[in-house]
Scaffold this active site. Structure first.
Site, PDB file in Angstrom:
ATOM      1  N   HIS A  66      -4.629   3.417   7.505  1.00 32.94           N
ATOM      2  CA  HIS A  66      -4.521   4.886   7.442  1.00 32.94           C
ATOM      3  C   HIS A  66      -5.839   5.487   6.950  1.00 32.94           C
ATOM      4  O   HIS A  66      -6.298   6.505   7.425  1.00 32.94           O
ATOM      5  CB  HIS A  66      -3.362   5.288   6.523  1.00 32.94           C
ATOM      6  CG  HIS A  66      -3.338   4.564   5.216  1.00 32.94           C
ATOM      7  ND1 HIS A  66      -3.452   3.192   5.119  1.00 32.94           N
ATOM      8  CD2 HIS A  66      -3.244   5.007   3.931  1.00 32.94           C
ATOM      9  CE1 HIS A  66      -3.416   2.842   3.845  1.00 32.94           C
ATOM     10  NE2 HIS A  66      -3.299   3.906   3.108  1.00 32.94           N
ATOM     11  N   GLY A 105      -1.644  -2.077  -4.178  1.00 32.30           N
ATOM     12  CA  GLY A 105      -0.437  -1.257  -4.005  1.00 32.30           C
ATOM     13  C   GLY A 105       0.631  -1.950  -3.169  1.00 32.30           C
ATOM     14  O   GLY A 105       1.088  -3.052  -3.482  1.00 32.30           O
ATOM     15  N   ASP A 126      -5.798  11.517  -0.741  1.00 33.57           N
ATOM     16  CA  ASP A 126      -4.440  11.402  -1.264  1.00 33.57           C
ATOM     17  C   ASP A 126      -3.631  10.627  -0.243  1.00 33.57           C
ATOM     18  O   ASP A 126      -3.658  10.937   0.952  1.00 33.57           O
ATOM     19  CB  ASP A 126      -3.793  12.768  -1.545  1.00 33.57           C
ATOM     20  CG  ASP A 126      -2.628  12.581  -2.503  1.00 33.57           C
ATOM     21  OD1 ASP A 126      -2.880  12.238  -3.682  1.00 33.57           O
ATOM     22  OD2 ASP A 126      -1.468  12.737  -2.080  1.00 33.57           O
ATOM     23  N   LYS A 185      -8.328  -5.080   7.395  1.00 42.60           N
ATOM     24  CA  LYS A 185      -7.547  -3.918   6.920  1.00 42.60           C
ATOM     25  C   LYS A 185      -8.309  -2.630   7.243  1.00 42.60           C
ATOM     26  O   LYS A 185      -7.731  -1.652   7.718  1.00 42.60           O
ATOM     27  CB  LYS A 185      -7.281  -4.000   5.407  1.00 42.60           C
ATOM     28  CG  LYS A 185      -6.563  -2.748   4.909  1.00 42.60           C
ATOM     29  CD  LYS A 185      -6.279  -2.690   3.430  1.00 42.60           C
ATOM     30  CE  LYS A 185      -5.640  -1.336   3.082  1.00 42.60           C
ATOM     31  NZ  LYS A 185      -5.415  -1.121   1.655  1.00 42.60           N
TER      32      LYS A 185
HETATM   33  P1  ITT Z   1      -6.376   8.892  -7.253  1.00 42.49           P
HETATM   34  O1  ITT Z   1      -5.334   9.986  -7.230  1.00 42.49           O
HETATM   35  O2  ITT Z   1      -7.211   8.899  -8.486  1.00 42.49           O
HETATM   36  O3  ITT Z   1      -7.186   8.868  -5.990  1.00 42.49           O
HETATM   37  P2  ITT Z   1      -4.039   7.168  -7.057  1.00 42.49           P
HETATM   38  O4  ITT Z   1      -3.854   5.695  -6.956  1.00 42.49           O
HETATM   39  O5  ITT Z   1      -3.222   7.915  -8.071  1.00 42.49           O
HETATM   40  O6  ITT Z   1      -5.608   7.453  -7.293  1.00 42.49           O
HETATM   41  P3  ITT Z   1      -2.671   8.592  -4.949  1.00 42.49           P
HETATM   42  O7  ITT Z   1      -2.140   9.624  -5.861  1.00 42.49           O
HETATM   43  O8  ITT Z   1      -3.231   9.026  -3.628  1.00 42.49           O
HETATM   44  O9  ITT Z   1      -3.850   7.776  -5.640  1.00 42.49           O
HETATM   45  O10 ITT Z   1      -1.548   7.496  -4.741  1.00 42.49           O
HETATM   46  C1  ITT Z   1      -1.712   6.561  -3.755  1.00 42.49           C
HETATM   47  C2  ITT Z   1      -0.715   5.450  -3.950  1.00 42.49           C
HETATM   48  O11 ITT Z   1      -0.191   5.092  -2.656  1.00 42.49           O
HETATM   49  C3  ITT Z   1      -1.438   4.209  -4.470  1.00 42.49           C
HETATM   50  O12 ITT Z   1      -1.428   4.150  -5.874  1.00 42.49           O
HETATM   51  C4  ITT Z   1      -0.659   3.089  -3.805  1.00 42.49           C
HETATM   52  O13 ITT Z   1       0.514   2.823  -4.537  1.00 42.49           O
HETATM   53  C5  ITT Z   1      -0.253   3.708  -2.463  1.00 42.49           C
HETATM   54  N1  ITT Z   1      -1.304   3.423  -1.454  1.00 42.49           N
HETATM   55  C6  ITT Z   1      -2.173   4.313  -0.888  1.00 42.49           C
HETATM   56  N2  ITT Z   1      -3.005   3.691  -0.048  1.00 42.49           N
HETATM   57  C7  ITT Z   1      -2.677   2.399  -0.060  1.00 42.49           C
HETATM   58  C8  ITT Z   1      -3.179   1.265   0.589  1.00 42.49           C
HETATM   59  O14 ITT Z   1      -4.230   1.325   1.393  1.00 42.49           O
HETATM   60  N3  ITT Z   1      -2.582   0.088   0.358  1.00 42.49           N
HETATM   61  C9  ITT Z   1      -1.532  -0.005  -0.470  1.00 42.49           C
HETATM   62  N4  ITT Z   1      -1.005   1.010  -1.154  1.00 42.49           N
HETATM   63  C10 ITT Z   1      -1.569   2.218  -0.953  1.00 42.49           C
END
Ligand code: ITT
Length: 199
Positions: free
Chosen positions: A181, A154, A73, A176
Site C-alpha cells: 500500500h 505490525g 497514515d 514488500k
Molecule cells: P505515526 O503515526 O507516527 O506515523 P503509527 O505507527 O502510529 O506511526 P499510524 O497511526 O498510521 O502510524 O498506524 C499505522 C498502523 O497500521 C501501524 O502501527 C501498523 O499496526 C499498521 N500498519 C500500517 N502499515 C503497515 C504495514 O506496512 N505493515 C504492517 N502493519 C502496518
C-alpha cells in the site's frame, strides 16, 4: 542537475521511515526523520479518516520546519471485523489488546481467511509555502491462519497479499516495497514530483 529535494517525514514509526527511504532511494530526495530535523512532537491523531490523520501529523510537524513535510497514515481493514475496522485504529487496536503479537495470534486463529486490505494515505505539505497534495495506495489480501516470517512490522506476519501464498513478513524488504500500500501511494508521489520537475 536538479537540487536535491529535502522532505521531513512526520512519523514516529521507524519501520515506515525505513520503507519510505527505500522507496525514494532511486531518486535525489533526502528524507529527514523527526529526529534529524530536531522536531519532537506526538500529534493527537483524532481525525475520522486516514486523510484527516495524515493532515494532522503533517501540519503539526510543518509548524517547526521550513522544509516540505510528508506524512503517512495507514492501517488494515479486516472484513470480518466490520466496516473499515480496525482501519485508522490499527495501531491502538493492537496496543489496547495485549500488543501486536497477541492480536496477530488472535486474528490468525479466529479470522483467518477473512478478506483484508491495507490502506496508506500520504500528505505532502509545503512543496511551495501553503501547498498540499494527497496520495493513496492499497494492498488487498487475506488473513493467514498462522504467523509467518521475520520481515516487516505490525500486521505483516498475518497478511497474505492476493496472488501470494505466504505472509508479507516472508518477503524481502524489496519485495514488500514492490507491492505494498505504501509503494502504491509512493509511486503516485514520485510521478507527481517528476511532473512538476522537482525530481
Ligand atoms: P505515526 O503515526 O507516527 O506515523 P503509527 O505507527 O502510529 O506511526 P499510524 O497511526 O498510521 O502510524 O498506524 C499505522 C498502523 O497500521 C501501524 O502501527 C501498523 O499496526 C499498521 N500498519 C500500517 N502499515 C503497515 C504495514 O506496512 N505493515 C504492517 N502493519 C502496518
Amino acid at each position: 542537475m536538479k537540487n536535491q529535494l529535502t522532505i521531513v517525514v512526520a512519523t514516529n514509526n521507524q519501520h515506515k521511515l525505513k520503507e519510505l527511504r527505500e522507496l525514494f532511494s532511486p531518486y535525489n530526495v533526502k528524507l529527514l526523520s523527526l529526529n534529524d530535523a530536531n522536531i519532537h512532537v506526538n500529534p493527537d491523531e483524532n481525525g475520522n479518516s486516514y486523510k484527516e490523520n495524515a493532515f494532522i501529523k503533517a501540519s503539526e510537524v510543518a509548524k517547526y520546519t521550513k522544509f516540505p513535510v510528508m506524512s503517512d497514515d495507514s492501517g488494515i481493514e479486516i472484513s470480518e471485523l466490520g466496516d473499515h475496522f480496525p482501519g485508522i485504529y490499527s495501531s491502538r487496536y493492537a496496543k489496547e489488546n495485549g500488543g501486536q503479537e497477541v492480536i496477530n495470534e488472535f486474528l490468525s486463529t479466529n479470522h483467518h481467511g477473512s478478506k483484508a486490505t491495507f490502506h496508506c494515505h500520504i500528505v505532502l505539505l509545503n512543496l511551495k509555502p501553503g501547498s498540499r497534495y494527497d496520495f493513496e495506495g492499497i494492498m488487498e489480501g487475506k488473513i493467514n491462519n498462522k504467523i509467518e516470517g521475520e520481515h516487516g512490522f505490525g500486521y505483516d506476519p498475518i497478511f497474505v497479499p492476493d496472488g501470494y501464498e505466504h505472509s508479507v513478513s516472508i518477503l524481502s524488504d524489496e519485495e514488500k516495497n514492490s507491492i505494498s500500500h505504501r509503494h502504491n501511494a509512493t509511486i503516485k508521489v514520485i510521478e507527481f514530483l517528476k511532473q512538476i520537475s522537482l525530481i
